[in-house]
Every structure is written in C-alpha cells, then in structure tokens.
Design an enzyme around this catalytic site. Structure first.
Site, PDB file in Angstrom:
ATOM      1  N   ASP A  20       0.828  -1.202   0.000  1.00 21.83           N
ATOM      2  CA  ASP A  20       0.000   0.000   0.000  1.00 21.83           C
ATOM      3  C   ASP A  20       0.868   1.260   0.000  1.00 21.83           C
ATOM      4  OD1 ASP A  20      -2.466   1.650   0.713  1.00 21.83           O
ATOM      5  OD2 ASP A  20      -3.204  -0.403   0.948  1.00 21.83           O
ATOM      6  N   SER A  70      -7.213   3.443  -1.158  1.00 24.86           N
ATOM      7  CA  SER A  70      -7.183   2.020  -0.828  1.00 24.86           C
ATOM      8  C   SER A  70      -8.523   1.340  -1.049  1.00 24.86           C
ATOM      9  CB  SER A  70      -6.728   1.823   0.621  1.00 24.86           C
ATOM     10  OG  SER A  70      -5.394   2.252   0.779  1.00 24.86           O
ATOM     11  N   ARG A 161      -4.950  14.873   5.315  1.00 27.85           N
ATOM     12  CA  ARG A 161      -4.267  13.649   4.879  1.00 27.85           C
ATOM     13  C   ARG A 161      -4.379  13.471   3.376  1.00 27.85           C
ATOM     14  NH1 ARG A 161      -4.405   8.743   9.022  1.00 27.85           N
ATOM     15  NH2 ARG A 161      -3.974   7.628   7.090  1.00 27.85           N
ATOM     16  N   ARG A 273     -14.203   4.896   7.621  1.00 26.64           N
ATOM     17  CA  ARG A 273     -14.012   5.910   8.663  1.00 26.64           C
ATOM     18  C   ARG A 273     -15.324   6.615   9.045  1.00 26.64           C
ATOM     19  NH1 ARG A 273      -8.902   6.792  10.248  1.00 26.64           N
ATOM     20  NH2 ARG A 273      -7.187   6.092   8.901  1.00 26.64           N
ATOM     21  N   LYS A 343      -5.392  -2.039   7.362  1.00 26.59           N
ATOM     22  CA  LYS A 343      -5.752  -2.437   5.997  1.00 26.59           C
ATOM     23  C   LYS A 343      -6.538  -3.746   5.956  1.00 26.59           C
ATOM     24  CE  LYS A 343      -3.712   1.122   4.183  1.00 26.59           C
ATOM     25  NZ  LYS A 343      -4.453   2.182   3.460  1.00 26.59           N
ATOM     26  N   HIS A 414       1.315   9.152   5.039  1.00 28.63           N
ATOM     27  CA  HIS A 414       0.308  10.150   5.415  1.00 28.63           C
ATOM     28  C   HIS A 414       0.793  11.090   6.513  1.00 28.63           C
ATOM     29  CE1 HIS A 414      -3.012   9.107   2.904  1.00 28.63           C
ATOM     30  NE2 HIS A 414      -3.139   7.881   3.367  1.00 28.63           N
ATOM     31  N   ASP A 451      -1.860  -0.565  -4.524  1.00 27.81           N
ATOM     32  CA  ASP A 451      -3.195  -0.068  -4.866  1.00 27.81           C
ATOM     33  C   ASP A 451      -3.175   1.400  -5.268  1.00 27.81           C
ATOM     34  OD1 ASP A 451      -2.449   0.609  -2.318  1.00 27.81           O
ATOM     35  OD2 ASP A 451      -4.425   0.324  -1.426  1.00 27.81           O
TER      36      ASP A 451
END
Length: 521
Positions: A20, A70, A161, A273, A343, A414, A451
C-alpha cells in the site's frame, strides 16, 4: 509452467502482495522509496517480469485526474473490472439533477419540516475526493434551501491527509463566507478527522467527537469556524489533529447541538471511517463508550457504511458478482486474507466487492496495528508480525491463494515524515525478501504490486511542504514465479484478478472485463 493445484498434497501458493502506497516516480526529490535501501525489491524489478498499472482517475472508476485510494483500489482489484465509485455516481447525479430528487435525502428534509427541527450535515469538508467532496456538501445545502429549511447546521471534519496538512483554512473561509450570506446555514462544530473518523476502535477519540456533536462539550470554543482553525494552527495542530471545537452564538452558547427529531446526513461516501461515529448514534447495543445523551434522530448515510444496520442510504451500493474471492471459493480453493488492522477491511470487505460475507474456504488473519497516535513513531507498524504469520501459513501447505497487504508506505506516508517513510519502505522491503524466499521454498509465486502511490512523493514540489496525500502515479507489478511467463503488459488494477486466474488456469467469468497481463513464452 503455470501454478498448478494439487488438492491431495501441499499446495503451492499464489500470492497477491499489495504494498500500500508503493508508487512509481523517477524524480528523487522527496521520494522516500528511492531514498530507501531496498535490495530485495530492486533485485526483483531487475530480474523478474514487471509492468506498470494505473491506479487513479477513470482507470478505477473515478473522475479524470482524481487520485486513487485504498478502498477504490481493492474494489477494482477484487472485482476484476472497473468499478464506478460513489464519488463519480454522486457527481453525475448532481449534474443531471437526480441528486435533488433523491428520495432518501427528501425524507430527511421532510422529517425536519414535520418536527420543526434541524438538519445537520456532518462529514469531511475537503476537496480530496477520497472520503467526501465539498461539492456534495454545497449540493446538500442547495437542496435544503430549495426546500425552505431555516435551521441547517454544518459539523466540519477537517482532512489534512488526502489534501495538504493546512488546506482547511481556505476551505473553511470559503464555507464560512457562504454561510454568512445565507443566514439559514451555520457552522456548528469544527474538528480533525483524527477524532471524528477514527476506524481503529480508539473510542476515546470518537467520544470526543460525539460529545461535541450531541452535548456541545469540547476542548475549545470559539465565535466562528475560521478562528477555530487559525487558533488550532497557533497551538501547533494541523487539520487532521484539530481538537473538537464548538462554534458559539452571540451569547456564547453552542450554535447547535444534535437533538431528538433532528435529521443528520453524514456526507462521507467511504464507509471505513464513517462507521464508528455512526454506530455511536444508532446502535442500541453500542459498547464503545458511555453515551451521556443519545438523541433520537433521522440518520442518513450518503453510502452504505455497514450492511448490518437498517439505515436509509442515499446512494446504495451496486452488487458486485463473480468477484475474485467467490470465483476461488466456487473452485474449492483455500485462500487467506492477511493484513494488520489499518488495511484489514481492504483485503476482506473491499476486496470482496464491499460485502461483509466470508466465502467458503476463505481464512482471515488480522494482526493488530500498534496503538500509537501516528505511525511515524513506529514506521515498522506490525509488518514483521504480519510477515512472521504469513511465512508460517505459506509453509503450512494449506493455501492455494494468499492475499496480503502491507500498510506501512501508505500510513507512514500520510504523516509527512520523510525519514519515517524511508524506514517504512525499508521495513517492507525486508519483509518482501523473507516472503519471496518462503514462496520459493514452497514452490509458490507472487504478484507484487500496490493499490496507489504515496511514499514516492513526500514533499510538495512547488511549496516544499510535506505531501501527505495519495498520488496519481502508476505502480509497479512484479511476477516472482518461474515458468512460462515471458513478460507482463501494462494495465490497470482491474487486470489483477484476471491475471491471477490465468496463472491458476481458471477461466475468468464474463463479469470480469479486465484482462490478463501475462505474456507467455
């Protein structure tokens, strides 16, 4: 030869290894991937067949130029076709006018009119397009105004982010100016996504967000939203980490708190989230923290956050059939999905087409992510623990297919901390070396890819400030096995599932419109 399956003896696993945030960029400046020592990945790229994959924009069902993420990436990977994303669907509905006739949104407005109550619009106020988009917020406000609502309150969650760490000030100034021109709309609370959008069951964060929304209680109070952001910057907080702040009226009271009979529209379309805060509002058996107040509200999700909840959804998901996991299951193959907490949903829920169900023959292994505030404090995260476990599983001879995600390059990327990102890259490289060796011992093979990008651009090339968002750069895809694979053709993420099925000698279903990347000798 191709990967062959022997059901009565130890299996030779085929692995899809998703690194990732491992993007490709030739420029060295601000590139943590090129700055890192990566002997294993360097050797594989030099010696094994490889190609580039597109991970952004129309190649993954997003608007042109929109960076991937992602959720989108894993949906496309698992579906084996381009999956048109909620961002695209909502944008189209706004353009063609369907948005303003959406029955779920109209029901929320009708509830407000019936009860003479308030409409609360809460979500990530950002142009990032990963979890939400500012244009959707303005469309919701327009709809409320067209229907004559007089009490509309915005609860601002700040990004930092998926956009630069201090992009919010400009966005909030724009929104605040709009509100002052439209007295029926007011900003009621301001807080960073660190609190309102936690996904790792750090309930103390979610509680701070919830209390600000329902009680009007928060670490800070201020007279307007712009001041809330400016004062947070003075405290050393960037957008993501701005502590919950109450915006007060002329008498020093909260502009609004969420009350019984109010309507809430959570404008985020990405589920991972949005779940925890949603659970706090709607679950009868909620155990995350003690709710001092639980208002009885009309709660609308912009997209589906949790299929186990019976909530109105403005843009319900399309059902994806014949995804990779189901095809493998229908063939009787044993598959493993493994990742650390950050993840885990991506290699399970999203890879299975946005479905919670676990297919027959699908094992899942969750390795807990470290409990720290930001991952620059521990760039290794839980990668070594993931590697220890997956090596054992490879050598067990149980699995035909293993799908693994390493979170480090994305999650540490991030943070904007370059040196930490370099350590994250080196950690993953070390783990890749161990896993590839285990696969060689077991007679298996892997496709190693990503990804989306992140760690390859840690610095804004124009301003020199930290770059904390994903990128639109391509990613590499490497095949580690032996046999008749001569080369890999360039493609996109939706080509990975057909490629895996090709290596397994399984015909791809008609619904998979991606193609195999394999060029045979």
């Amino acid at each position: 030869m191709r990967i062959s399956l022997h059901m009565t003896q130890a299996r030779r696993p085929l692995m899809l290894m998703i690194l990732d945030g491992w993007g490709y960029r030739e420029e060295k400046e601000g590139n943590a991937i090129l700055a890192a020592s990566t002997p294993h990945l360097d050797r594989l790229q030099k010696e094994r067949p490889s190609c580039f994959l597109e991970t952004s924009g129309e190649a993954v069902g997003l608007p042109q130029g929109q960076m991937g993420n992602s959720e989108v990436g894993h949906l496309n990977i698992g579906a084996g076709r381009v999956v048109y994303q909620d961002l695209t669907k909502i944008n189209v509905s706004i353009r063609n006018g369907d948005f303003f006739e959406n029955p779920v949104l109209l029901d929320a407005i009708s509830n407000v009119k019936l009860n003479n109550s308030s409409l609360h619009l809460m979500g990530l106020v950002s142009y990032g397009g990963v979890h939400s988009h500012m244009t959707h917020l303005y469309a919701l406000i327009k709809l409320a105004q067209e229907k004559g609502l007089k009490k509309v309150y915005i609860h601002v969650f700040l990004d930092g982010r998926d956009v630069p760490p201090k992009a919010a000030l400009g966005d909030v100034k724009e929104l605040d100016a709009f509100c002052k021109e439209n007295q029926s709309v007011k900003i009621a609370t301001v807080q960073g996504r660190y609190y309102a959008m936690d996904r790792d069951k750090r309930w103390e964060r979610t509680k701070l967000a919830y209390d600000a929304l329902t009680l009007g209680v928060a670490p800070y109070k201020t007279s307007d939203a712009v001041t809330a952001v400016s004062e947070a910057y003075e405290r050393g907080e960037t957008d993501e980490f701005i502590k919950p702040t109450i915006v007060t009226d002329s008498e020093g009271n909260p502009e609004a708190v969420i009350q019984d009979t109010d309507s809430i529209v959570f404008l985020n379309f990405r589920p991972d989230r949005a779940r925890q805060l949603t659970w706090a509002f709607v679950k009868d058996d909620f155990e995350g923290f003690t709710r001092e107040k639980r208002p009885k509200v009309h709660y609308v999700c912009m997209a589906q956050y949790d299929e186990t909840l019976d909530l109105p959804i403005a843009f319900p998901p399309e059902e994806l059939t014949d995804v990779l996991g189901k095809v493998l299951s229908d063939r009787g193959l044993i598959q493993l999905r493994i990742a650390e907490t950050e993840k885990y949903a991506h290699v399970t829920f999203f890879l299975n087409g946005g479905q919670e169900k676990c297919y027959s023959g699908e094992d899942r292994c969750l390795i807990p992510s470290p409990k720290i505030s930001t991952y620059d404090l521990k760039p290794e995260m839980s990668a070594y623990e993931v590697t220890d476990e997956v090596v054992k599983r490879i050598l067990s001879g149980k699995y035909d297919v293993i799908i693994l995600n390493f979170a480090n390059m994305d999650m540490v990327g991030h943070t904007g901390d370059f040196e930490a990102a370099v350590k994250a890259v080196e950690t993953v490289d070390n783990c890749v070396g161990r896993i590839v060796e285990a696969l060689r011992t077991a007679g298996g093979a892997a496709l190693i890819t990503a990804d989306h990008g992140n760690a390859e651009q840690m610095e804004n090339s124009h301003t020199g400030e930290p770059h904390t968002a994903h990128t639109s750069n391509p990613v590499k895809c490497i095949y580690t096995g032996n046999g008749e694979v001569k080369a890999l053709e360039n493609g996109k993420l939706s080509d990975l599932a057909p490629t895996l099925l090709d290596l397994l000698e399984i015909p791809k279903p008609e619904k998979m419109t991606g193609r195999s990347l394999i060029v045979r000798k």
